[in-house]
Design a protein around this motif. Structure first.
Motif, PDB file in Angstrom:
ATOM      1  N   MET A  99     -83.151   9.302 -13.784  1.00  0.00           N
ATOM      2  CA  MET A  99     -83.084   7.922 -14.249  1.00  0.00           C
ATOM      3  C   MET A  99     -84.466   7.266 -14.229  1.00  0.00           C
ATOM      4  N   GLY A 100     -85.517   8.059 -14.025  1.00  0.00           N
ATOM      5  CA  GLY A 100     -86.881   7.552 -13.981  1.00  0.00           C
ATOM      6  C   GLY A 100     -87.289   7.145 -12.578  1.00  0.00           C
ATOM      7  N   GLN A 101     -88.580   7.102 -12.332  1.00  0.00           N
ATOM      8  CA  GLN A 101     -89.160   6.715 -11.042  1.00  0.00           C
ATOM      9  C   GLN A 101     -88.507   7.445  -9.874  1.00  0.00           C
ATOM     10  N   ASP A 102     -88.287   8.735 -10.023  1.00  0.00           N
ATOM     11  CA  ASP A 102     -87.718   9.601  -8.997  1.00  0.00           C
ATOM     12  C   ASP A 102     -86.291   9.200  -8.596  1.00  0.00           C
ATOM     13  N   LEU A 103     -85.596   8.475  -9.469  1.00  0.00           N
ATOM     14  CA  LEU A 103     -84.191   8.151  -9.242  1.00  0.00           C
ATOM     15  C   LEU A 103     -83.335   9.138 -10.022  1.00  0.00           C
ATOM     16  N   HIS A 104     -82.222   9.555  -9.407  1.00  0.00           N
ATOM     17  CA  HIS A 104     -81.359  10.558 -10.023  1.00  0.00           C
ATOM     18  C   HIS A 104     -79.897  10.154  -9.881  1.00  0.00           C
ATOM     19  N   PHE A 105     -79.053  10.794 -10.683  1.00  0.00           N
ATOM     20  CA  PHE A 105     -77.627  10.498 -10.742  1.00  0.00           C
ATOM     21  C   PHE A 105     -76.866  11.799 -10.927  1.00  0.00           C
ATOM     22  N   VAL A 106     -75.742  11.933 -10.231  1.00  0.00           N
ATOM     23  CA  VAL A 106     -74.849  13.072 -10.420  1.00  0.00           C
ATOM     24  C   VAL A 106     -73.417  12.571 -10.241  1.00  0.00           C
ATOM     25  N   SER A 107     -72.476  13.174 -10.972  1.00  0.00           N
ATOM     26  CA  SER A 107     -71.083  12.752 -10.850  1.00  0.00           C
ATOM     27  C   SER A 107     -70.149  13.950 -10.895  1.00  0.00           C
ATOM     28  N   ARG A 108     -68.967  13.725 -10.391  1.00  0.00           N
ATOM     29  CA  ARG A 108     -67.877  14.704 -10.454  1.00  0.00           C
ATOM     30  C   ARG A 108     -66.625  13.952 -10.873  1.00  0.00           C
ATOM     31  N   GLN A 109     -65.845  14.545 -11.779  1.00  0.00           N
ATOM     32  CA  GLN A 109     -64.577  13.953 -12.177  1.00  0.00           C
ATOM     33  C   GLN A 109     -63.497  15.020 -12.129  1.00  0.00           C
ATOM     34  N   ALA A 110     -62.376  14.660 -11.520  1.00  0.00           N
ATOM     35  CA  ALA A 110     -61.248  15.586 -11.429  1.00  0.00           C
ATOM     36  C   ALA A 110     -60.597  15.729 -12.794  1.00  0.00           C
ATOM     37  N   THR A 111     -59.954  16.864 -13.005  1.00  0.00           N
ATOM     38  CA  THR A 111     -59.204  17.075 -14.236  1.00  0.00           C
ATOM     39  C   THR A 111     -57.705  16.915 -13.980  1.00  0.00           C
ATOM     40  N   SER A 112     -57.378  16.525 -12.742  1.00  0.00           N
ATOM     41  CA  SER A 112     -55.989  16.240 -12.381  1.00  0.00           C
ATOM     42  C   SER A 112     -55.977  14.948 -11.575  1.00  0.00           C
ATOM     43  N   LEU A 113     -54.834  14.562 -11.063  1.00  0.00           N
ATOM     44  CA  LEU A 113     -54.724  13.322 -10.306  1.00  0.00           C
ATOM     45  C   LEU A 113     -55.115  13.485  -8.839  1.00  0.00           C
ATOM     46  N   GLU A 114     -55.525  14.677  -8.428  1.00  0.00           N
ATOM     47  CA  GLU A 114     -55.935  14.942  -7.047  1.00  0.00           C
ATOM     48  C   GLU A 114     -57.446  14.813  -6.911  1.00  0.00           C
ATOM     49  N   PRO A 115     -57.939  13.957  -5.997  1.00  0.00           N
ATOM     50  CA  PRO A 115     -59.380  13.760  -5.874  1.00  0.00           C
ATOM     51  C   PRO A 115     -60.125  14.950  -5.274  1.00  0.00           C
ATOM     52  N   GLY A 116     -59.495  15.739  -4.442  1.00  0.00           N
ATOM     53  CA  GLY A 116     -60.150  16.915  -3.877  1.00  0.00           C
ATOM     54  C   GLY A 116     -61.420  16.568  -3.124  1.00  0.00           C
ATOM     55  N   THR A 117     -62.487  17.301  -3.397  1.00  0.00           N
ATOM     56  CA  THR A 117     -63.753  17.139  -2.674  1.00  0.00           C
ATOM     57  C   THR A 117     -64.858  16.601  -3.592  1.00  0.00           C
ATOM     58  N   LEU A 118     -64.511  15.725  -4.486  1.00  0.00           N
ATOM     59  CA  LEU A 118     -65.472  15.238  -5.481  1.00  0.00           C
ATOM     60  C   LEU A 118     -66.711  14.619  -4.847  1.00  0.00           C
ATOM     61  N   LYS A 119     -66.514  13.724  -3.897  1.00  0.00           N
ATOM     62  CA  LYS A 119     -67.644  13.032  -3.269  1.00  0.00           C
ATOM     63  C   LYS A 119     -68.531  14.035  -2.525  1.00  0.00           C
ATOM     64  N   ALA A 120     -67.928  14.892  -1.744  1.00  0.00           N
ATOM     65  CA  ALA A 120     -68.697  15.890  -0.990  1.00  0.00           C
ATOM     66  C   ALA A 120     -69.464  16.819  -1.929  1.00  0.00           C
ATOM     67  N   ASP A 121     -68.839  17.224  -3.023  1.00  0.00           N
ATOM     68  CA  ASP A 121     -69.502  18.109  -3.985  1.00  0.00           C
ATOM     69  C   ASP A 121     -70.694  17.422  -4.636  1.00  0.00           C
ATOM     70  N   ALA A 122     -70.541  16.151  -5.004  1.00  0.00           N
ATOM     71  CA  ALA A 122     -71.643  15.415  -5.631  1.00  0.00           C
ATOM     72  C   ALA A 122     -72.785  15.216  -4.639  1.00  0.00           C
ATOM     73  N   LEU A 123     -72.463  14.897  -3.389  1.00  0.00           N
ATOM     74  CA  LEU A 123     -73.500  14.734  -2.367  1.00  0.00           C
ATOM     75  C   LEU A 123     -74.228  16.057  -2.108  1.00  0.00           C
ATOM     76  N   ALA A 124     -73.491  17.144  -2.097  1.00  0.00           N
ATOM     77  CA  ALA A 124     -74.101  18.460  -1.881  1.00  0.00           C
ATOM     78  C   ALA A 124     -75.037  18.821  -3.028  1.00  0.00           C
ATOM     79  N   GLU A 125     -74.651  18.495  -4.265  1.00  0.00           N
ATOM     80  CA  GLU A 125     -75.535  18.797  -5.388  1.00  0.00           C
ATOM     81  C   GLU A 125     -76.802  17.947  -5.330  1.00  0.00           C
ATOM     82  N   ALA A 126     -76.667  16.697  -4.913  1.00  0.00           N
ATOM     83  CA  ALA A 126     -77.844  15.836  -4.765  1.00  0.00           C
ATOM     84  C   ALA A 126     -78.806  16.426  -3.726  1.00  0.00           C
ATOM     85  N   ALA A 127     -78.257  16.836  -2.595  1.00  0.00           N
ATOM     86  CA  ALA A 127     -79.084  17.425  -1.536  1.00  0.00           C
ATOM     87  C   ALA A 127     -79.752  18.717  -2.004  1.00  0.00           C
ATOM     88  N   ALA A 128     -79.009  19.554  -2.714  1.00  0.00           N
ATOM     89  CA  ALA A 128     -79.564  20.814  -3.210  1.00  0.00           C
ATOM     90  C   ALA A 128     -80.682  20.572  -4.217  1.00  0.00           C
TER      91      ALA A 128
END
Length: 91
Positions: free
Chosen positions: A24-53
């Motif tokens: 997003m410029g100036q060393d700012l970044h964005f990542v998202s996860r969206q479920a394909t069903s009505l179950e949220p699962g581990t979306l937040k944890a997965d997005a945080l892990a990708e940011a860290a990686a």
């Protein structure tokens, strides 16, 4: 038979769609996860892990700036989703 095969292939496709890290410029970044069903699962944890990686690959630390999660009730038009805004900082 074709319907059964189609349903089987869809079930193998996973339970969440993911975005790649977006700059997003100036060393700012964005990542998202969206479920394909009505179950949220581990979306937040997965997005945080990708940011860290992403930051770790640059030999930097992740600094989480904002986390947004879509809130229930979940419907086919309002599927579970997690978004993470972050920046990579020197260790």
């Amino acid at each position: 038979m074709k319907k059964i095969l189609c349903l089987f292939l869809i079930s193998l496709s996973g339970c969440a769609s993911k975005s790649h890290v977006v700059s997003m410029g100036q060393d700012l970044h964005f990542v998202s996860r969206q479920a394909t069903s009505l179950e949220p699962g581990t979306l937040k944890a997965d997005a945080l892990a990708e940011a860290a990686a992403h930051c770790l690959a640059q030999n930097k630390s992740v600094e989480i700036l904002n986390v947004k999660e879509i809130q229930p009730p979940f419907t086919p038009e309002n599927l579970p989703k997690a978004e993470v805004q972050f920046k990579c900082t020197l260790k």
